[in-house]
Design a protein around this motif. Structure first.
Motif, short mmCIF file in Angstrom:
data_model
loop_
_atom_site.label_atom_id
_atom_site.label_comp_id
_atom_site.label_asym_id
_atom_site.label_seq_id
_atom_site.Cartn_x
_atom_site.Cartn_y
_atom_site.Cartn_z
N ASP A 173 1.49 -1.64 0.18
CA ASP A 173 -0.54 0.39 -0.37
C ASP A 173 0.80 1.44 0.38
O ASP A 173 0.49 2.07 -1.20
CB ASP A 173 -1.04 -0.15 1.45
CG ASP A 173 -1.93 -1.33 1.14
OD1 ASP A 173 -2.30 -1.53 -0.05
OD2 ASP A 173 -2.82 -1.04 1.93
N ALA A 174 1.69 1.76 0.88
CA ALA A 174 2.88 2.18 1.12
C ALA A 174 3.35 2.50 -0.67
O ALA A 174 3.62 3.36 -1.10
CB ALA A 174 4.06 2.19 1.56
N ALA A 175 3.86 1.35 -1.18
CA ALA A 175 4.57 1.38 -2.38
C ALA A 175 3.73 2.48 -3.58
O ALA A 175 4.06 2.80 -4.60
CB ALA A 175 5.07 0.20 -3.24
N ALA A 176 2.56 1.90 -3.65
CA ALA A 176 1.21 2.06 -4.61
C ALA A 176 0.57 3.40 -4.28
O ALA A 176 1.00 4.60 -5.08
CB ALA A 176 -0.68 1.23 -4.16
N ALA A 177 1.08 4.50 -3.34
CA ALA A 177 1.13 5.23 -2.67
C ALA A 177 1.75 6.08 -2.75
O ALA A 177 1.82 7.80 -3.03
CB ALA A 177 0.71 5.70 -1.42
N GLU A 178 3.37 6.13 -3.14
CA GLU A 178 4.51 6.90 -3.09
C GLU A 178 5.49 6.08 -4.58
O GLU A 178 6.76 5.84 -4.02
CB GLU A 178 5.07 6.87 -2.30
CG GLU A 178 5.02 7.69 -0.93
CD GLU A 178 5.53 7.22 0.35
OE1 GLU A 178 6.82 9.06 0.08
OE2 GLU A 178 5.71 7.48 0.74
N PRO A 179 4.52 6.01 -5.99
CA PRO A 179 5.30 5.36 -6.58
C PRO A 179 6.50 5.44 -7.03
O PRO A 179 8.06 4.91 -7.29
CB PRO A 179 4.62 4.87 -7.35
CG PRO A 179 3.57 6.50 -7.77
CD PRO A 179 3.44 6.32 -6.12
N GLU A 180 7.07 7.06 -7.34
CA GLU A 180 7.94 8.10 -7.17
C GLU A 180 9.43 7.60 -6.50
O GLU A 180 10.06 7.79 -7.07
CB GLU A 180 7.66 9.73 -7.79
CG GLU A 180 7.31 9.94 -6.22
CD GLU A 180 6.21 10.37 -5.78
OE1 GLU A 180 6.05 10.20 -3.99
OE2 GLU A 180 5.11 9.37 -5.86
N ARG A 181 8.62 6.86 -5.31
CA ARG A 181 10.00 6.16 -3.95
C ARG A 181 9.96 5.21 -4.00
O ARG A 181 11.16 4.67 -4.56
CB ARG A 181 9.46 7.95 -2.51
CG ARG A 181 9.93 6.61 -1.72
CD ARG A 181 10.13 7.73 -0.11
NE ARG A 181 9.35 6.81 0.55
CZ ARG A 181 9.11 6.28 1.33
NH1 ARG A 181 10.48 5.48 1.11
NH2 ARG A 181 7.91 6.04 1.96
#
Length: 211
Positions: A173-181
């Protein structure tokens, strides 16, 4: 060159240590000075906190656990990470704020936003330039840990499969929320394929061309 802060995240058995070793060697071959570290345990104080939260017998209240990790983070960032970045080095770190959010915020039920807020305050706002998420099926990860260490599990590794499933979902979920990071890598692939994918993502961040 300006220092770069790269964090490795993922569940138990995802291969963070192996991939960090391979990535460190590659970075050093390309002339980068690498500081490898981890949370908790990257400092002498952190080692003591690590022993308390992961290896001492007895119950640790979830809020106390979260605050101990935050205390470790505050000291670690100030004494290890920021000085290395100021020297222009690459900091390659096993676990950071995303782990606290996943394990304590989500799996422990303390609230992702609340734990992230405390963690970011402890880190004085320092964010990674890149977070590599080694994603692995929970059953496969637990099997890897068991094969490597037998019945020796720390407090978090000993939690039920449902706990670790919640952690995995929180990371994704964190990766989906911040794909640029985030760079999400399938940790179930062969180690050399995993490393190739990591290098492809890390290279542009640290100024190294295609591997």
């Amino acid at each position: 060159m300006t220092g770069r802060f790269i964090t490795l995240e993922g569940g138990d058995g995802a291969g963070k240590t192996t991939q960090a070793e391979l990535l460190t060697a590659w970075l050093e071959e390309h002339g980068r000075t690498v500081v490898r570290t981890r949370e908790p345990g990257g400092t002498e104080l952190g080692q003591r906190i690590r022993e308390m939260v992961l290896h001492e017998r007895g119950h640790v209240a979830p809020r106390a656990e979260a605050l101990l990790y935050a205390a470790d983070r505050a000291h670690h960032v100030e004494t290890i990470v920021r000085p290395a970045l100021a020297r222009g080095e690459v900091v390659l770190q096993d676990r950071y704020i995303d782990s606290s959010v996943a394990y304590q915020g989500v799996a422990r039920g303390l609230g992702a936003d609340r734990v992230r807020s405390v963690s970011e305050w402890a880190a004085d706002g320092l964010a990674p330039d890149l977070t590599v998420l080694l994603d692995l099926d929970v059953t496969a990860g637990r099997a890897r840990v068991a094969a490597a260490r037998g019945a020796t599990f720390d407090r978090l590794e000993s939690e039920a499969a449902t706990f670790h499933e919640a952690v995995r979902r929180a990371f994704l979920d964190a990766a989906a929320a911040e794909p640029e990071r985030f760079l999400v890598v399938d940790a179930g692939a062969a180690a050399e394929d995993v490393q190739r994918a990591i290098r492809a993502g890390v290279g542009p961040v640290v100024g190294i061309g295609a591997a």
